[in-house]
Design a protein around this motif. Structure first.
Motif, PDB file in Angstrom:
ATOM      1  N   GLU A  57       0.827  -1.212   0.000  1.00 43.26           N
ATOM      2  CA  GLU A  57       0.000   0.000   0.000  1.00 43.26           C
ATOM      3  C   GLU A  57       0.861   1.260   0.000  1.00 43.26           C
ATOM      4  OE1 GLU A  57      -3.608   2.129   2.591  1.00 43.26           O
ATOM      5  OE2 GLU A  57      -2.847   0.137   3.150  1.00 43.26           O
ATOM      6  N   GLU A  58       1.936   1.227   0.799  1.00 37.73           N
ATOM      7  CA  GLU A  58       2.832   2.376   0.848  1.00 37.73           C
ATOM      8  C   GLU A  58       3.500   2.614  -0.500  1.00 37.73           C
ATOM      9  OE1 GLU A  58       6.599   4.006   3.573  1.00 37.73           O
ATOM     10  OE2 GLU A  58       5.500   2.181   4.140  1.00 37.73           O
ATOM     11  N   TRP A  59       3.869   1.535  -1.174  1.00 28.22           N
ATOM     12  CA  TRP A  59       4.469   1.637  -2.511  1.00 28.22           C
ATOM     13  C   TRP A  59       3.488   2.262  -3.502  1.00 28.22           C
ATOM     14  CZ3 TRP A  59       8.405   1.975  -5.610  1.00 28.22           C
ATOM     15  CH2 TRP A  59       8.344   1.545  -6.937  1.00 28.22           C
ATOM     16  N   GLU A  60       2.245   1.825  -3.474  1.00 30.21           N
ATOM     17  CA  GLU A  60       1.240   2.364  -4.383  1.00 30.21           C
ATOM     18  C   GLU A  60       0.999   3.845  -4.101  1.00 30.21           C
ATOM     19  OE1 GLU A  60      -0.010   0.920  -7.005  1.00 30.21           O
ATOM     20  OE2 GLU A  60       1.131  -0.916  -6.582  1.00 30.21           O
ATOM     21  N   ASN A  61       0.981   4.219  -2.827  1.00 33.72           N
ATOM     22  CA  ASN A  61       0.786   5.625  -2.468  1.00 33.72           C
ATOM     23  C   ASN A  61       1.966   6.474  -2.917  1.00 33.72           C
ATOM     24  OD1 ASN A  61      -1.694   5.099  -1.263  1.00 33.72           O
ATOM     25  ND2 ASN A  61      -0.821   4.834   0.791  1.00 33.72           N
ATOM     26  N   TRP A  62       3.187   5.922  -2.785  1.00 35.58           N
ATOM     27  CA  TRP A  62       4.375   6.653  -3.215  1.00 35.58           C
ATOM     28  C   TRP A  62       4.355   6.865  -4.731  1.00 35.58           C
ATOM     29  CZ3 TRP A  62       8.446   5.770  -6.520  1.00 35.58           C
ATOM     30  CH2 TRP A  62       9.529   6.651  -6.411  1.00 35.58           C
ATOM     31  N   LYS A  63       3.996   5.832  -5.470  1.00 35.07           N
ATOM     32  CA  LYS A  63       3.923   5.969  -6.932  1.00 35.07           C
ATOM     33  C   LYS A  63       2.888   7.009  -7.325  1.00 35.07           C
ATOM     34  CE  LYS A  63       3.057   1.741  -8.123  1.00 35.07           C
ATOM     35  NZ  LYS A  63       2.716   0.663  -9.072  1.00 35.07           N
ATOM     36  N   LEU A  64       1.777   7.026  -6.630  1.00 38.62           N
ATOM     37  CA  LEU A  64       0.712   7.991  -6.925  1.00 38.62           C
ATOM     38  C   LEU A  64       1.179   9.403  -6.606  1.00 38.62           C
ATOM     39  CD1 LEU A  64      -2.253   8.359  -7.800  1.00 38.62           C
ATOM     40  CD2 LEU A  64      -2.899   8.119  -5.396  1.00 38.62           C
ATOM     41  N   GLN A  65       1.852   9.558  -5.474  1.00 35.98           N
ATOM     42  CA  GLN A  65       2.320  10.884  -5.060  1.00 35.98           C
ATOM     43  C   GLN A  65       3.291  11.484  -6.059  1.00 35.98           C
ATOM     44  OE1 GLN A  65       4.202  10.917  -1.212  1.00 35.98           O
ATOM     45  NE2 GLN A  65       4.728  13.094  -1.301  1.00 35.98           N
ATOM     46  N   GLN A 109      11.187  11.958  -3.688  1.00 33.22           N
ATOM     47  CA  GLN A 109      10.989  11.626  -5.096  1.00 33.22           C
ATOM     48  C   GLN A 109      12.131  10.831  -5.704  1.00 33.22           C
ATOM     49  OE1 GLN A 109      11.755  14.642  -3.840  1.00 33.22           O
ATOM     50  NE2 GLN A 109      12.479  16.096  -5.389  1.00 33.22           N
ATOM     51  N   PHE A 110      13.244  10.693  -4.984  1.00 35.68           N
ATOM     52  CA  PHE A 110      14.393   9.952  -5.496  1.00 35.68           C
ATOM     53  C   PHE A 110      14.426   8.516  -4.985  1.00 35.68           C
ATOM     54  CE2 PHE A 110      16.062  14.431  -5.021  1.00 35.68           C
ATOM     55  CZ  PHE A 110      15.814  14.780  -6.344  1.00 35.68           C
ATOM     56  N   GLY A 111      13.332   8.057  -4.392  1.00 35.53           N
ATOM     57  CA  GLY A 111      13.304   6.751  -3.755  1.00 35.53           C
ATOM     58  C   GLY A 111      13.509   5.562  -4.668  1.00 35.53           C
ATOM     59  N   ASP A 112      13.234   5.693  -5.960  1.00 39.86           N
ATOM     60  CA  ASP A 112      13.394   4.563  -6.884  1.00 39.86           C
ATOM     61  C   ASP A 112      14.630   4.708  -7.759  1.00 39.86           C
ATOM     62  OD1 ASP A 112      12.482   6.673  -8.408  1.00 39.86           O
ATOM     63  OD2 ASP A 112      11.040   5.481  -9.555  1.00 39.86           O
TER      64      ASP A 112
END
Length: 370
Positions: A57-65, A109-112
């Motif tokens: 869920e956290e991953w999906e929220n991060w991608k959305l953000q 925003q640099f997490g990936d």
């Protein structure tokens, strides 16, 4: 991407393929391609198995953000980088709570991005060109001739803290995007500061420099000095409103009839932290370069930044020194970055001051003269 099998071990199905026990003799000529597909599929599954499902869920929220969309087959590897970042952040902040660090880190925003990708994409100050430049620059700054000892600030009569933001000489934090144009933001920031000192604060156009300063290299890096030389030759620079930012280099569209600011020349400061402090207090925001390559910088959040591995010789990122102060007994430089509000402390970082030129902050310091 991490692999499931090590030390040359392969699963039984792969060994059977290699021995020819599964694939008919007539189709063995296609075996290398077929094997690659099968092994690739196994590794993808293996990588998926290594992901932490509790973070879905956290991953999906991060991608959305951050509006992330990935090509087919890419998301798993990006997720693994992101989870590694979360692990690093958790460990660092745990150590911070134990008193081992003076600053916190956080996902942004640099997490990936790997640290290598981050440096290639975001840090665009070209130090080797600064060192090899034959451009004549007036080295003499506008400061008084006082003793230049970093530890002796009494004779300078500097205020204990100074902040150009509070004096209305700093524009809101900007975002260079996926473009190594930090040099342009640093250059405009110092000039905006000179305008702000005269209560004429205007957001200037980084895109103008990105497109027109051909001595620099657009999104691949550049120098604040080159930017100022271009302004001198062109007769000025346009405003952000006249020449909006696109985060990519294009055709020069400078409008000589819509000049927002002009400069006569630019100057540098002598390599000294006391000189930088006096420059900030007496002249205005100063364009500087730092080593921003560390993972700790990539995820900086709050506090006074200090990383003993940060180089004081090799700098790769241009920023703006807008003030200085003290927090919890630690002296710091107040630095405006150009990575948007979601990075750092609402776009700013406090970097420890008088720690042997931490991150090379005094290696290249310039400011424009109007």
């Amino acid at each position: 991407m991490r692999h499931m099998y090590i030390n040359g071990d392969t699963p039984n199905v792969c060994r059977n393929f290699i021995k020819g026990n599964i694939i008919p003799r007539w189709s063995r000529m296609k075996f290398p391609l077929f094997l690659g597909i099968v092994v690739g599929s196994i590794l993808v599954v293996a990588s998926d198995d290594k992901l932490n499902s509790n973070l879905d869920e956290e991953w999906e929220n991060w991608k959305l953000q951050y509006s992330r969309q990935y090509a087919e087959g890419e998301e798993t590897s990006r997720r693994m980088i992101w989870e590694s970042a979360l692990s690093y952040i958790e460990q660092h902040n745990r150590e911070y709570a134990m008193g081992k660090h003076t600053f916190t880190v956080g996902i942004n925003q640099f997490g990936d991005l790997t640290n290598e990708e981050f440096n290639k994409q975001m840090n665009g100050f070209v130090m080797n060109e600064a060192e090899n430049s034959t451009e004549e620059i007036e080295e003499r700054d506008e400061l008084d001739d006082d003793d230049d000892d970093d530890d002796n600030e009494i004779s300078f009569k500097l205020p204990k803290s100074f902040n150009w933001i509070k004096k209305g000489a700093v524009t809101p934090v900007k975002n260079q995007g996926a473009c190594g144009s930090c040099w342009a933001f640093s250059a405009t920031g110092a000039l905006e500061g000179q305008l702000g000192k005269n209560r004429k604060l205007i957001s200037l156009s980084e895109q103008n420099l990105l497109d027109c300063d051909r001595r620099s290299h657009g999104c691949r890096g550049g120098l604040m000095g080159n930017a100022y030389n271009w302004m001198i030759q062109a007769g000025g620079i346009n405003s952000e409103q006249t020449y909006p930012y696109t985060a990519r280099q294009g055709t020069c569209r400078f409008r000589g009839d819509m000049i927002a600011a002009k400069i006569r020349k630019y100057r540098s400061l002598a390599k000294s932290e006391s000189r930088l402090a006096r420059g900030v207090a007496q002249i205005g925001p100063i364009a500087v370069a730092i080593d921003a390559s560390r993972r700790s910088f990539q995820y900086y959040k709050q506090g006074v930044y200090f990383d003993r591995r940060c180089s004081n010789r090799n700098v790769n990122h241009a920023v703006l020194a807008v003030g200085y102060g003290r927090q919890r007994g630690k002296r710091f430089w107040l630095i405006k970055n150009s990575w948007g509000l979601s990075w750092g402390d609402k776009g700013y970082i406090k970097m420890q001051r008088n720690r042997r030129n931490l991150c090379g902050i005094t290696n290249y310091m310039v400011y424009p003269v109007m």
